[in-house]
Design an enzyme around this catalytic site. Structure first.
Site, PDB file in Angstrom:
ATOM      1  NE  ARG A  65       5.169  -1.385   1.839  1.00 47.73           N
ATOM      2  CZ  ARG A  65       5.985  -0.349   1.990  1.00 47.73           C
ATOM      3  NH1 ARG A  65       6.327   0.358   0.963  1.00 47.73           N
ATOM      4  NH2 ARG A  65       6.464  -0.031   3.181  1.00 47.73           N
ATOM      5  CB  THR A  66      -0.724  -3.500   5.143  1.00 48.46           C
ATOM      6  OG1 THR A  66       0.493  -4.208   4.894  1.00 48.46           O
ATOM      7  CG2 THR A  66      -1.835  -4.494   5.404  1.00 48.46           C
ATOM      8  CG  HIS A 123       1.315  -9.508   6.822  1.00 48.94           C
ATOM      9  ND1 HIS A 123       0.074  -9.134   6.348  1.00 48.94           N
ATOM     10  CD2 HIS A 123       2.114  -8.428   6.648  1.00 48.94           C
ATOM     11  CE1 HIS A 123       0.146  -7.881   5.912  1.00 48.94           C
ATOM     12  NE2 HIS A 123       1.372  -7.432   6.082  1.00 48.94           N
ATOM     13  NE  ARG A 161       0.579  -4.222   9.877  1.00 52.39           N
ATOM     14  CZ  ARG A 161       1.407  -3.950   8.867  1.00 52.39           C
ATOM     15  NH1 ARG A 161       2.215  -2.914   8.927  1.00 52.39           N
ATOM     16  NH2 ARG A 161       1.400  -4.717   7.801  1.00 52.39           N
ATOM     17  CE  LYS A 194     -10.602   9.476  25.675  1.00 47.33           C
ATOM     18  NZ  LYS A 194     -12.012   9.665  25.285  1.00 47.33           N
TER      19      LYS A 194
HETATM   20  C1  NCD Z   1       5.711  -6.198   6.426  1.00 52.01           C
HETATM   21  C2  NCD Z   1       5.053  -6.331   7.779  1.00 52.01           C
HETATM   22  O1  NCD Z   1       4.443  -5.386   8.264  1.00 52.01           O
HETATM   23  O2  NCD Z   1       5.154  -7.432   8.318  1.00 52.01           O
HETATM   24  N1  NCD Z   1       5.310  -5.048   5.754  1.00 52.01           N
HETATM   25  C3  NCD Z   1       4.214  -5.166   4.935  1.00 52.01           C
HETATM   26  O3  NCD Z   1       3.110  -5.361   5.375  1.00 52.01           O
HETATM   27  N2  NCD Z   1       4.457  -5.125   3.622  1.00 52.01           N
HETATM   28  C4  NCD Z   1       7.162  -6.393   6.420  1.00 52.01           C
HETATM   29  C5  NCD Z   1       8.011  -5.540   7.306  1.00 52.01           C
HETATM   30  O4  NCD Z   1       7.537  -4.689   8.051  1.00 52.01           O
HETATM   31  O5  NCD Z   1       9.235  -5.735   7.244  1.00 52.01           O
END
Ligand code: NCD
Length: 329
Positions: A77-78, A156, A128, A107
């Site tokens: 999703r993100t 997040h 991320r 590397k």
């Molecule tokens: C979450 C995350 O990556 O922290 N996912 C997301 O971005 N919707 C929640 C999760 O991984 O459980």
């Protein structure tokens, strides 16, 4: 030599900056950086984005701008919503989302050097990373805005914004609500960010988790210091009847060093139709997703299941944020 014809018209107004959000050129690292006015402003822009997408699908507000999407941890999703957001605004994307193992990271390149490189090609970087604090390191390395899309068990922020936006859209207010957070509150970065944001409103909290997955003290103290009514319990049945928002999370397998412990906790909670029968008629059930077993799929057709609407809201919020940090909102 023939005089060269100019390619661009200086009078072209498309790139006129706008910075009513106060976010032009800013990094987005933690929810603590936003003022309440900024949150309201972003939600307003997100609503406008929704209207535009529903009418015409996309626009050229960010034409010529490039987003580098750098994901060292899995994401559906993100990453997809940032890509969709950038493309619906007419910009384009360098996606390093599936194969960091195929990039120079394998590397031995440092995060610092990877970020310094990507900023040569792009106008904004979404990151991320499995380590808490990595977004700060990237932001210090880069001149272009860095957006934290999850730093380990830290924060997040863009998820918290879309969660808050969803609560407001679904229930019409952020005040006077009883919010129950359920599951892995210790490692869940979405819970850490959302709890901080909700603490600014007139909200009552119940944290539902097994002992070892309780909300870290830092976050707990922050909202207690803000004078919030906070309770903790192991049992969903204690809150299901009077919560307005049930925010359910998965047990974060990747944060456990002891997999046997994960196995013993992973099915601790499961929201079933029987449990939902006890919930308020106007309550909503949310989940940042991915879901493992925490929410029975039979609940998906319950009108109170907001988690897929929440996903869509993520795109509008990220459109608003990209426009803001790139000086167009
Ligand atoms: C979450 C995350 O990556 O922290 N996912 C997301 O971005 N919707 C929640 C999760 O991984 O459980």
């Amino acid at each position: 030599m023939v005089e060269r014809k100019r390619l661009f018209d200086d009078q072209d107004t498309r790139m006129l900056p706008g910075n009513a959000s106060g976010l032009h050129g800013e990094d987005i690292i933690s929810v603590s950086q936003f003022t309440t006015e900024q949150l309201a402003y972003i939600f307003d822009v997100a609503q406008e984005m929704r209207g535009m997408v529903e009418r015409v699908g996309g626009t050229d507000l960010l034409r010529g701008r490039v987003l580098a999407c750098l994901f060292y941890e899995p994401s559906t999703r993100t990453s997809a919503s940032f890509i969709a957001a950038m493309e619906r605004l007419g910009g384009s994307v360098i996606p390093i989302t599936q194969g960091v193992q195929f990039s120079s990271v394998s590397k031995g390149e440092t995060l610092h050097d990877t970020i310094r490189t990507l900023e040569q090609y792009s106008d904004v970087i979404v990151l991320r990373h499995p380590e808490t604090g990595s977004a700060d390191i990237a932001a210090a390395a880069a001149d272009v805005p860095v957006i934290n899309a999850g730093d380990g068990a830290g924060e997040h922020p863009t998820q918290a914004l879309l969660d808050l936006f969803t609560i407001k859209e679904e229930l019409g207010t952020l005040d006077g609500l009883h919010v129950a957070m359920v599951g892995d509150l210790r490692h869940g970065r979405t819970v850490h960010s959302l709890t901080q944001l909700l603490g600014r409103y007139d909200v009552r909290f119940t944290f539902v988790s097994p002992e070892v997955l309780r909300l870290p003290l830092d976050y707990m103290n922050q909202i207690k210091d803000a004078g919030k009514d906070v309770r903790e319990t192991y049992n969903v049945a204690d809150v299901i009847g009077n919560a307005d928002v049930l925010y359910v999370t998965r047990v974060q397998k990747e944060r456990f060093s002891d997999l046997a412990q994960y196995e013993s906790l992973k099915d601790y909670y499961r929201i079933t139709p029987d449990l939902m029968a006890q919930a308020k008629e106007r309550a909503i059930i949310m989940h940042p997703l991915p879901r493992v077993n925490e929410i029975d799929v039979r609940i998906d057709t319950d009108p109170r299941a907001a988690y897929f609407r929440q996903v869509r809201n993520g795109m509008y919020i990220r459109m608003a944020l990209l426009a803001a940090v790139l000086g167009r909102a």
